[in-house]
Write a protein that holds these residues in place. Structure first.
Motif, short mmCIF file in Angstrom:
data_model
loop_
_atom_site.label_atom_id
_atom_site.label_comp_id
_atom_site.label_asym_id
_atom_site.label_seq_id
_atom_site.Cartn_x
_atom_site.Cartn_y
_atom_site.Cartn_z
N ILE A 254 50.41 -24.49 58.58
CA ILE A 254 51.01 -22.97 58.36
C ILE A 254 51.98 -22.19 58.41
O ILE A 254 52.93 -21.92 58.64
N SER B 294 53.24 -22.91 61.30
CA SER B 294 54.90 -24.06 61.79
C SER B 294 55.73 -23.32 60.63
O SER B 294 57.34 -23.74 60.57
N LEU B 295 55.39 -23.11 59.12
CA LEU B 295 56.00 -23.19 57.98
C LEU B 295 56.09 -21.30 57.61
O LEU B 295 56.17 -21.06 57.34
N ASP B 296 55.54 -20.47 58.24
CA ASP B 296 54.88 -19.31 58.66
C ASP B 296 54.58 -18.58 57.20
O ASP B 296 55.58 -17.90 56.52
N GLY B 297 53.57 -19.71 57.16
CA GLY B 297 53.25 -19.30 55.77
C GLY B 297 51.24 -18.64 55.43
O GLY B 297 50.89 -19.49 54.31
N TYR C 130 48.27 -18.96 52.38
CA TYR C 130 47.01 -20.03 53.17
C TYR C 130 46.18 -20.56 51.43
O TYR C 130 46.05 -22.32 51.66
N CYS D 6 57.66 -31.10 53.99
CA CYS D 6 58.32 -29.81 53.43
C CYS D 6 59.09 -28.62 54.78
O CYS D 6 58.55 -28.93 56.02
N GLN D 7 59.84 -28.24 53.72
CA GLN D 7 60.49 -26.90 54.94
C GLN D 7 59.70 -25.99 55.00
O GLN D 7 60.40 -24.87 55.86
N ASN D 8 59.37 -25.36 53.99
CA ASN D 8 58.74 -23.91 53.77
C ASN D 8 57.11 -24.41 52.93
O ASN D 8 57.40 -25.62 52.75
N ILE D 9 56.71 -22.94 52.49
CA ILE D 9 54.83 -23.43 52.61
C ILE D 9 55.24 -23.35 50.74
O ILE D 9 54.19 -24.33 50.45
N GLU D 10 55.77 -23.45 50.56
CA GLU D 10 56.24 -23.94 48.62
C GLU D 10 56.37 -24.63 48.45
O GLU D 10 55.69 -25.46 47.23
N GLN D 11 56.55 -25.50 49.34
CA GLN D 11 57.11 -26.83 49.03
C GLN D 11 55.89 -27.86 48.76
O GLN D 11 55.80 -28.75 48.23
#
Length: 145
Positions: free
Chosen positions: A37, A39-42, A46, A94-99
């Motif tokens: 989380i 590293s993905l800035d998410g 969480y 995954c490149q972002n939290i939504e993915q």
């Protein structure tokens, strides 16, 4: 005719190996998620990583149970294993939290297919009269060792 001897042992080992994947997934994700989380800035989403997984799992267990009855145990089990492997591979990309949340939904669906199908296969393979005896034999051999 239910499997006997070696084929029953192989069946139990195969189902156990299939069930260990969701268990390892839950253990590893719980441990590594704060780092992922970060590293993905998410951090703001969480809790949705867990919620999406559990929601997909809870809602789809009855659906896969019905599909298991309609299509057979093996096809649903193998599709669930394929979904699980695919979802795990996609989660690593995954490149972002939504993915990541979407991949966790896929993994929840896969777990809802694999775990109940494995239990049903085991119930079909071992007659009711033998289940208690198999469990008792396992426990008594451990106590005597």
């Amino acid at each position: 005719m239910p499997p006997e001897g070696r084929s029953l042992t192989f069946l139990i080992i195969a189902l156990w190996l299939g069930n260990i994947l969701p268990a390892l997934d839950a253990t590893l994700v719980g441990t590594a998620l704060p780092t992922v989380i970060g590293s993905l800035d998410g951090a703001y989403l969480y809790s949705w990583v867990f919620t999406a997984y559990l929601l997909a799992l809870t809602v789809s267990i009855p659906v896969f149970g019905k599909l298991t009855d309609m299509l057979g145990r093996k096809p649903v089990y193998f599709v669930g294993m394929a979904l699980f492997i695919g979802g795990s591979a996609l989660s690593s990309l995954c490149q972002n939290i939504e993915q990541l949340i979407a991949c966790r939904v896929l993994l929840g669906l896969a777990t809802a297919s694999v775990v109940p199908a494995a239990m049903t296969i085991m119930g079909d393979a071992i007659p009711l009269e033998r289940r208690a005896k198999i469990q008792w034999d396992r426990k008594s051999t451990r106590l005597n060792s």
